[in-house]
Design a protein around this motif. Structure first.
Motif, PDB file in Angstrom:
ATOM      1  N   ARG A  29       2.277  -7.189  11.568  1.00 52.76           N
ATOM      2  CA  ARG A  29       1.236  -7.674  10.656  1.00 52.76           C
ATOM      3  C   ARG A  29      -0.086  -6.942  10.901  1.00 52.76           C
ATOM      4  NH1 ARG A  29      -2.799 -10.806   9.227  1.00 52.76           N
ATOM      5  NH2 ARG A  29      -2.521 -12.335   7.544  1.00 52.76           N
ATOM      6  N   ALA A  33      -2.373  -4.794   8.363  1.00 53.83           N
ATOM      7  CA  ALA A  33      -3.796  -5.069   8.131  1.00 53.83           C
ATOM      8  C   ALA A  33      -4.619  -3.793   8.321  1.00 53.83           C
ATOM      9  CB  ALA A  33      -4.273  -6.172   9.067  1.00 53.83           C
ATOM     10  N   VAL A  36      -4.205  -1.723   5.240  1.00 51.88           N
ATOM     11  CA  VAL A  36      -5.048  -2.289   4.167  1.00 51.88           C
ATOM     12  C   VAL A  36      -6.502  -1.849   4.393  1.00 51.88           C
ATOM     13  CG1 VAL A  36      -5.934  -4.437   3.168  1.00 51.88           C
ATOM     14  CG2 VAL A  36      -3.528  -4.265   3.756  1.00 51.88           C
ATOM     15  N   LYS A  40      -9.413   0.392   2.102  1.00 50.58           N
ATOM     16  CA  LYS A  40     -10.799  -0.001   1.782  1.00 50.58           C
ATOM     17  C   LYS A  40     -11.781   1.112   2.161  1.00 50.58           C
ATOM     18  CE  LYS A  40      -9.744  -4.870   2.433  1.00 50.58           C
ATOM     19  NZ  LYS A  40      -9.721  -5.966   3.408  1.00 50.58           N
ATOM     20  N   TYR A  49     -14.791  -4.937   5.391  1.00 52.50           N
ATOM     21  CA  TYR A  49     -13.347  -5.188   5.435  1.00 52.50           C
ATOM     22  C   TYR A  49     -13.026  -6.672   5.199  1.00 52.50           C
ATOM     23  CZ  TYR A  49     -13.071  -0.561   7.572  1.00 52.50           C
ATOM     24  OH  TYR A  49     -13.162   0.775   7.800  1.00 52.50           O
ATOM     25  N   TYR A  50     -14.024  -7.527   5.363  1.00 55.07           N
ATOM     26  CA  TYR A  50     -13.812  -8.977   5.335  1.00 55.07           C
ATOM     27  C   TYR A  50     -13.609  -9.490   3.911  1.00 55.07           C
ATOM     28  CZ  TYR A  50     -14.992 -13.928   6.130  1.00 55.07           C
ATOM     29  OH  TYR A  50     -14.984 -15.295   6.183  1.00 55.07           O
ATOM     30  N   ARG A  51     -12.562 -10.284   3.695  1.00 52.17           N
ATOM     31  CA  ARG A  51     -12.257 -10.847   2.378  1.00 52.17           C
ATOM     32  C   ARG A  51     -12.018 -12.350   2.513  1.00 52.17           C
ATOM     33  NH1 ARG A  51     -13.641  -6.482   1.628  1.00 52.17           N
ATOM     34  NH2 ARG A  51     -12.750  -4.798   0.371  1.00 52.17           N
ATOM     35  N   ARG A  54      -9.347 -13.927   0.236  1.00 55.75           N
ATOM     36  CA  ARG A  54      -7.960 -13.641   0.611  1.00 55.75           C
ATOM     37  C   ARG A  54      -7.560 -14.496   1.827  1.00 55.75           C
ATOM     38  NH1 ARG A  54      -2.693 -12.751  -0.050  1.00 55.75           N
ATOM     39  NH2 ARG A  54      -1.826 -11.705   1.765  1.00 55.75           N
ATOM     40  N   GLU A  55      -8.464 -14.638   2.779  1.00 51.74           N
ATOM     41  CA  GLU A  55      -8.158 -15.450   3.969  1.00 51.74           C
ATOM     42  C   GLU A  55      -7.870 -16.893   3.563  1.00 51.74           C
ATOM     43  OE1 GLU A  55     -10.718 -15.001   7.331  1.00 51.74           O
ATOM     44  OE2 GLU A  55     -10.394 -12.835   7.425  1.00 51.74           O
ATOM     45  N   MET A  83      -5.503 -13.693  11.917  1.00 49.29           N
ATOM     46  CA  MET A  83      -6.311 -12.892  10.969  1.00 49.29           C
ATOM     47  C   MET A  83      -7.596 -12.399  11.612  1.00 49.29           C
ATOM     48  SD  MET A  83      -6.009 -14.265   7.110  1.00 49.29           S
ATOM     49  CE  MET A  83      -6.226 -15.974   7.418  1.00 49.29           C
ATOM     50  N   CYS A  86      -6.663  -9.429  13.577  1.00 46.90           N
ATOM     51  CA  CYS A  86      -6.318  -8.309  12.686  1.00 46.90           C
ATOM     52  C   CYS A  86      -7.599  -7.651  12.171  1.00 46.90           C
ATOM     53  CB  CYS A  86      -5.468  -8.791  11.509  1.00 46.90           C
ATOM     54  SG  CYS A  86      -3.763  -9.154  11.981  1.00 46.90           S
ATOM     55  N   LEU A  87      -8.561  -8.486  11.754  1.00 43.15           N
ATOM     56  CA  LEU A  87      -9.815  -7.950  11.203  1.00 43.15           C
ATOM     57  C   LEU A  87     -10.632  -7.233  12.275  1.00 43.15           C
ATOM     58  CD1 LEU A  87     -11.827  -7.816   8.781  1.00 43.15           C
ATOM     59  CD2 LEU A  87     -12.779  -9.962   9.584  1.00 43.15           C
TER      60      LEU A  87
HETATM   61  O1  LIG Z   1      -5.942  -8.559   2.752  1.00 38.24           O
HETATM   62  C1  LIG Z   1      -6.886  -7.913   3.214  1.00 38.24           C
HETATM   63  O2  LIG Z   1      -7.803  -7.459   2.482  1.00 38.24           O
HETATM   64  C2  LIG Z   1      -6.990  -7.660   4.659  1.00 38.24           C
HETATM   65  O3  LIG Z   1      -7.886  -6.967   5.100  1.00 38.24           O
HETATM   66  C3  LIG Z   1      -6.024  -8.325   5.597  1.00 38.24           C
HETATM   67  C4  LIG Z   1      -6.599  -9.596   6.206  1.00 38.24           C
HETATM   68  C5  LIG Z   1      -5.418 -10.330   6.937  1.00 38.24           C
HETATM   69  O4  LIG Z   1      -5.315 -10.210   8.146  1.00 38.24           O
HETATM   70  O5  LIG Z   1      -4.621 -10.967   6.231  1.00 38.24           O
HETATM   71  C6  LIG Z   1      -7.648  -9.260   7.187  1.00 38.24           C
HETATM   72  C7  LIG Z   1      -8.968  -9.431   6.919  1.00 38.24           C
HETATM   73  C8  LIG Z   1      -9.489  -9.896   5.653  1.00 38.24           C
HETATM   74  O6  LIG Z   1     -10.620 -10.701   5.827  1.00 38.24           O
HETATM   75  C9  LIG Z   1      -8.451 -10.587   4.852  1.00 38.24           C
HETATM   76  C10 LIG Z   1      -7.130 -10.466   5.146  1.00 38.24           C
END
Ligand SMILES: O=C(O)C(=O)C[C@]1(C(=O)O)C=C[C@@H](O)C=C1
Length: 362
Positions: A29, A33, A36, A40, A49-51, A54-55, A83, A86-87
């Motif tokens: 995973r 990430a 992904v 970006k 990178y923060y969404r 999506r979280e 998450m 991952c971020l």
């Molecule tokens: O989906 C994304 O845009 C990602 O960067 C992946 C992910 C995740 O770990 O699921 C990581 C950070 C984001 O804040 C949102 C989701």
């Protein structure tokens, strides 16, 4: 020594095998990430990178799938941490909060951003707004409302004079404890705590420590720090503040209301896209004329929008002018909400969208 094939060792082998799979999947995973993140852009700041939308979506799917035995809140906490890690592979988010370490604000930071984010303890709610505005913190976490005590006016008033946006909300169950150096109730002669916490534990204090002097200080963590210096002093604070300052717990769960909950806002500098289950906060100022509040509220009914909350504060723009903080269901990108905001704008002195953000998770 245990026989390697006792039921216990067999069960542990199964757990080891599951852990291997979980670990492999977490690594997989994390690699996804990263990919992904590359899409970006390379070398951006954590905030790019923060969404959050999506979280929130990921965590709602976790809740929908959950069949126990772990609670929804526990499952959400575990996936939030995954998450968060991952971020943080790119660069950790920097989050300002009302310090020092061990405050409920810090717990709210961890609940929303996980432990891989970098926490920046600050001296006051005003400072949290300033550090976010100056770009020294990516986001800030500030308390806005307690279930028993109502709104935290300092926080609302900061929106009148700053450009901060609202990017999220966090609900935290607040369990208060009494901590001291000795851990003995009979030693306590003085209690330090934040004024709100003293209020939240009023009945318990009246019954258990009626003669004791109660002194309000700037935060519960500060109270815990003060309790370190004398045996006859105790502090009301959360469990984590007691641990940070190595105090003994005299009593726990001393809050008067069993559902004592504080709502925090995540403040930032931008607005984020819809997550599918959002709330929008609006700041409306009205002119002093008959029917002004009716003109603000009727467009929500006309466009079928649920009103969650309304709070008024003196507007600071002139005597007897009022600002209304209004929370409604939905995202500002929704057509119905756009239409309502347009209608309100026709009659109000001003209207500002403070933010649209995912509704708090368990
Ligand atoms: O989906 C994304 O845009 C990602 O960067 C992946 C992910 C995740 O770990 O699921 C990581 C950070 C984001 O804040 C949102 C989701």
């Amino acid at each position: 020594m245990n026989d390697p094939k006792t039921p216990l060792s067999e069960m542990r082998e199964r757990i080891d095998s599951i852990d291997r799979q979980i670990q492999q999947l977490i690594s997989e995973r994390a690699n996804h990430a990263r990919t992904v993140a590359k899409v970006k852009g390379e070398g951006l700041s954590a905030i790019d990178y923060y969404r959050p939308e999506r979280e929130a979506h990921v965590l709602r799917m976790v809740v929908d799938r959950n069949q126990g035995p772990l609670s929804d809140a526990e499952m959400v906490r575990l996936f939030r941490e995954i998450m968060s890690s991952c971020l943080a592979q790119e660069d950790p988010l920097k989050i300002g909060f009302l310090g020092p370490e061990g405050t409920f604000s810090e717990q709210a930071v961890r609940k929303h951003f996980g432990h891989a984010a970098y926490g920046l303890p600050l001296g006051s709610i005003e400072e949290v707004f300033q550090e976010v505005a100056a770009g020294h913190a990516d986001f800030g976490v500030v308390p806005v409302e307690n279930s028993g005590q109502g709104m935290i006016q300092v926080t609302l008033d900061m929106f009148l004079t700053s450009d901060a946006t609202i990017c999220g909300e966090i609900e935290l169950r607040v369990h208060q404890c009494l901590h001291s150096r000795s851990g003995r109730l009979e030693d306590v002669r003085r209690i330090y705590a934040h004024a709100q916490s003293l209020q939240q534990c009023k009945t318990w204090l009246r019954i258990n420590l009626p003669e004791v002097e109660c002194i309000a200080v700037s935060s519960n963590a500060e109270a815990a720090r003060l309790a370190l210096h004398a045996d006859d002093v105790a502090a009301i604070a959360g469990e984590s503040a007691g641990k940070v300052y190595r105090l003994k717990t005299v009593a726990q769960g001393i809050e008067d209301r069993a559902d004592n909950t504080t709502r925090f806002l995540v403040i930032g500098r931008t607005l984020f896209p819809p997550s599918g289950n959002d709330r929008t906060s609006l700041l409306v100022t009205v002119n002093d004329k008959p029917g002004a509040l009716y003109d603000v509220l009727s467009p929500f009914a006309k466009h079928g929008i649920s009103l969650n909350r309304i709070e008024s504060r003196p507007a600071h723009t002139g005597k007897w002018q009022y600002a209304f903080f209004i929370d409604v269901s939905g995202h500002i990108d929704d057509d119905a909400l756009q239409a309502a905001v347009h209608d309100i704008g026709e009659s109000a002195a001003s209207i500002r969208v403070l933010g649209s953000y995912p509704v708090a998770l368990p």
